[in-house]
Design a protein around this motif. Sequence first.
Motif, PDB file in Angstrom:
ATOM      1  N   THR A  99       0.975  -1.367   0.062  1.00 23.22           N
ATOM      2  CA  THR A  99      -0.143  -0.064  -0.111  1.00 23.22           C
ATOM      3  C   THR A  99       1.019   1.267   0.004  1.00 23.22           C
ATOM      4  O   THR A  99       0.157   2.344  -0.393  1.00 23.22           O
ATOM      5  N   GLN A 100       2.202   1.055   0.209  1.00 23.45           N
ATOM      6  CA  GLN A 100       3.090   2.422   0.473  1.00 23.45           C
ATOM      7  C   GLN A 100       3.977   2.535  -0.600  1.00 23.45           C
ATOM      8  O   GLN A 100       4.836   1.476  -0.644  1.00 23.45           O
ATOM      9  N   ILE A 101       4.336   3.600  -1.285  1.00 26.07           N
ATOM     10  CA  ILE A 101       5.520   3.932  -1.850  1.00 26.07           C
ATOM     11  C   ILE A 101       6.358   5.061  -1.347  1.00 26.07           C
ATOM     12  O   ILE A 101       5.658   6.269  -1.557  1.00 26.07           O
ATOM     13  N   PRO A 102       7.678   4.899  -1.101  1.00 25.70           N
ATOM     14  CA  PRO A 102       8.233   6.147  -0.452  1.00 25.70           C
ATOM     15  C   PRO A 102       8.540   7.284  -1.801  1.00 25.70           C
ATOM     16  O   PRO A 102       8.751   6.883  -2.689  1.00 25.70           O
ATOM     17  N   ILE A 103       8.218   8.462  -1.231  1.00 27.51           N
ATOM     18  CA  ILE A 103       8.250   9.439  -2.146  1.00 27.51           C
ATOM     19  C   ILE A 103       9.723  10.096  -2.198  1.00 27.51           C
ATOM     20  O   ILE A 103      10.286  10.602  -0.871  1.00 27.51           O
ATOM     21  N   GLU A 104      10.358  10.325  -3.088  1.00 30.26           N
ATOM     22  CA  GLU A 104      11.650  10.969  -3.359  1.00 30.26           C
ATOM     23  C   GLU A 104      11.663  12.295  -3.885  1.00 30.26           C
ATOM     24  O   GLU A 104      10.775  12.479  -4.740  1.00 30.26           O
ATOM     25  N   VAL A 105      12.408  13.154  -3.293  1.00 29.30           N
ATOM     26  CA  VAL A 105      12.300  14.694  -3.668  1.00 29.30           C
ATOM     27  C   VAL A 105      13.620  15.035  -4.352  1.00 29.30           C
ATOM     28  O   VAL A 105      14.656  14.615  -3.975  1.00 29.30           O
ATOM     29  N   SER A 106      13.508  15.819  -5.290  1.00 26.45           N
ATOM     30  CA  SER A 106      14.560  16.396  -5.979  1.00 26.45           C
ATOM     31  C   SER A 106      14.310  18.026  -6.582  1.00 26.45           C
ATOM     32  O   SER A 106      13.405  18.137  -6.814  1.00 26.45           O
ATOM     33  N   ILE A 107      15.431  18.756  -6.600  1.00 26.36           N
ATOM     34  CA  ILE A 107      15.281  19.981  -7.159  1.00 26.36           C
ATOM     35  C   ILE A 107      16.561  20.242  -8.021  1.00 26.36           C
ATOM     36  O   ILE A 107      17.974  20.557  -7.586  1.00 26.36           O
ATOM     37  N   GLN A 108      16.338  20.208  -9.257  1.00 28.62           N
ATOM     38  CA  GLN A 108      17.354  19.857 -10.268  1.00 28.62           C
ATOM     39  C   GLN A 108      18.251  21.275 -10.347  1.00 28.62           C
ATOM     40  O   GLN A 108      19.704  21.306 -10.446  1.00 28.62           O
ATOM     41  N   LYS A 109      17.684  22.285 -10.378  1.00 23.75           N
ATOM     42  CA  LYS A 109      18.299  23.524 -10.695  1.00 23.75           C
ATOM     43  C   LYS A 109      19.283  24.124  -9.724  1.00 23.75           C
ATOM     44  O   LYS A 109      20.101  25.231  -9.703  1.00 23.75           O
ATOM     45  N   TYR A 110      18.891  23.901  -8.372  1.00 22.93           N
ATOM     46  CA  TYR A 110      19.475  24.495  -7.289  1.00 22.93           C
ATOM     47  C   TYR A 110      20.122  23.432  -6.147  1.00 22.93           C
ATOM     48  O   TYR A 110      19.706  22.525  -6.229  1.00 22.93           O
ATOM     49  N   ARG A 111      20.991  24.048  -5.652  1.00 23.10           N
ATOM     50  CA  ARG A 111      21.770  23.583  -4.338  1.00 23.10           C
ATOM     51  C   ARG A 111      21.124  23.719  -3.044  1.00 23.10           C
ATOM     52  O   ARG A 111      20.657  24.881  -2.803  1.00 23.10           O
ATOM     53  N   TYR A 112      20.701  22.486  -2.512  1.00 20.49           N
ATOM     54  CA  TYR A 112      20.113  22.729  -1.233  1.00 20.49           C
ATOM     55  C   TYR A 112      20.690  21.742  -0.534  1.00 20.49           C
ATOM     56  O   TYR A 112      21.311  20.785  -0.659  1.00 20.49           O
ATOM     57  N   GLU A 113      20.249  21.715   1.160  1.00 20.31           N
ATOM     58  CA  GLU A 113      20.697  21.078   2.204  1.00 20.31           C
ATOM     59  C   GLU A 113      20.099  19.674   2.089  1.00 20.31           C
ATOM     60  O   GLU A 113      20.496  18.596   2.309  1.00 20.31           O
ATOM     61  N   LYS A 114      18.779  19.842   2.390  1.00 23.90           N
ATOM     62  CA  LYS A 114      17.808  18.586   2.249  1.00 23.90           C
ATOM     63  C   LYS A 114      16.395  19.104   1.845  1.00 23.90           C
ATOM     64  O   LYS A 114      16.129  20.080   2.150  1.00 23.90           O
ATOM     65  N   ALA A 115      15.719  18.086   1.615  1.00 25.93           N
ATOM     66  CA  ALA A 115      14.279  18.059   1.251  1.00 25.93           C
ATOM     67  C   ALA A 115      13.565  16.793   1.640  1.00 25.93           C
ATOM     68  O   ALA A 115      14.064  15.804   1.497  1.00 25.93           O
ATOM     69  N   TYR A 116      12.329  17.103   2.056  1.00 27.34           N
ATOM     70  CA  TYR A 116      11.630  15.802   2.425  1.00 27.34           C
ATOM     71  C   TYR A 116       9.970  16.096   2.231  1.00 27.34           C
ATOM     72  O   TYR A 116       9.538  17.514   2.342  1.00 27.34           O
ATOM     73  N   THR A 117       9.141  15.125   2.090  1.00 32.35           N
ATOM     74  CA  THR A 117       7.575  15.184   1.875  1.00 32.35           C
ATOM     75  C   THR A 117       6.896  14.925   3.031  1.00 32.35           C
ATOM     76  O   THR A 117       7.399  14.002   3.847  1.00 32.35           O
ATOM     77  N   THR A 118       5.788  15.541   3.005  1.00 33.79           N
ATOM     78  CA  THR A 118       4.679  15.214   4.297  1.00 33.79           C
ATOM     79  C   THR A 118       3.439  15.017   3.544  1.00 33.79           C
ATOM     80  O   THR A 118       2.937  16.053   2.749  1.00 33.79           O
ATOM     81  N   PRO A 119       2.874  13.880   3.464  1.00 35.49           N
ATOM     82  CA  PRO A 119       3.440  12.585   4.199  1.00 35.49           C
ATOM     83  C   PRO A 119       4.537  12.029   3.194  1.00 35.49           C
ATOM     84  O   PRO A 119       4.929  12.486   2.138  1.00 35.49           O
ATOM     85  N   GLY A 120       5.097  11.165   3.810  1.00 41.88           N
ATOM     86  CA  GLY A 120       6.427  10.759   3.306  1.00 41.88           C
ATOM     87  C   GLY A 120       6.291   9.651   2.373  1.00 41.88           C
ATOM     88  O   GLY A 120       7.105   9.151   1.593  1.00 41.88           O
ATOM     89  N   ASN A 121       5.001   8.937   2.113  1.00 40.68           N
ATOM     90  CA  ASN A 121       4.843   7.887   1.385  1.00 40.68           C
ATOM     91  C   ASN A 121       3.572   7.984   0.632  1.00 40.68           C
ATOM     92  O   ASN A 121       2.656   8.789   1.239  1.00 40.68           O
TER      93      ASN A 121
END
Length: 423
Positions: A99-121
């Motif tokens: 029932t759950q798939i982890p969600i991955e985040v990316s920001i192609q054009k910019y440099r960032y420290e970290k990123a995460y989603t809510t909800p995570g799945n």
Amino acid sequence: MRKRLTGNLGLKVLAFFIAVFMWLIVVNIDDPVIEKTYAGVPVSVINEEIVTTTNRTYQIVDDTQEVSVTVSARRSVMEKIKTEDITAVADMKELSLGTQIPIEVSIQKYRYEKAYTTPGNLQVKIEDEARNNFPITPTTLGTVREGYVLSELKADPEKVTFRGPKSVINSISRVVAEADVSGLSEDAEIEARLILYDANNNVIDQTILANNLGKEGVSVKVTLYQIKKVPVKLSTSKISAEDGYKVSTISVEPKEISVAGEEETLAELDEIWIPAEELEISGLTERTEKMIEVSPHLPENVMLVDENADNVIVTIQIEQPGVKNFEVSTSSITVKNLSENLQLSYGAVDFEIQVRGPAEKLKVFSTAKKVSIDLKNYSVPGTYIVPVSVDLPEGCKMVSDVEIEIILDKKEEEQDQEDQEQE
């Protein structure tokens, strides 16, 4: 020169590190790492074939098709990042617990420290895939131009095939193609919006379904008729009165009927003719009414604008020699001795009285301000039959007594006060 460069080397190295440290402090003060949350980021699903190649399908549940993404980056970078720069991906290969798939985040054009989603799945429901055919019911939104009426609606195509989760396919009760006909004044084929309903008349989300309509979609072919008011005419040759009586007047209400049809057909339609066979009545001694159905007497391809207005009332007035009939409206009755806390209404709109007397007096007699009822004996709410009094000229008299139904109710303010007292 060499001695000057290498002299006090330790102090110079220390000074360098202090300078770097001070630069880092300044940079972090002027351009610190901050955190920001971006709402409404859509989640893309990849490697769907892992599910779909086994005759199964999936649907996203719990409103996880859009997520909030929290990003940590320097202020100068964060000011440039927009929601559309953020990509959120759920890979079916990572499906866990069914029932759950982890969600991955990316920001192609910019440099960032970290990123995460809510909800995570991404929450999904896996089930068997199904398909079914459904008839399309055409319907309209809006009103055509004045002087026209809808004649025929036809969906194109008339059927549609849906494919998707079995539970959703089985929940489809009806499929509607809705076309906007606002201001339409000629036949047209209009692009329509497809709407799915379940058995409880709730709209079903189509985004998780596939159909066979292609790029053309669905349209509704709309045929219009023009509207025309046509007088109703009667053949009265088979109406007769009893010996000693005579037919006074014959009238019909409504006098005109609104019909709709093709322009050429309506141009040739000047009247709606009610034949004598519909009014074959003999031996009449009193005012008589007869209801006639209109639609059987309309030409082919002509219809009523209002299907509920399919009847006309034919009224036949009967008189005796020396007797004249007068139609009285209840609104013209003089009411005497109505209780102050009661309000009056009538069970009918009008009624008839018959007066016998000299022809010269009946000719000039008018019921205006001459008809009255006395309610001194009626002080309780209810429905009553009361006698009607008529002030007649000398030498004239009523052929028969006349009574009328009245309804007495408490006045609204009296009723409101009574209700408040009961509360």
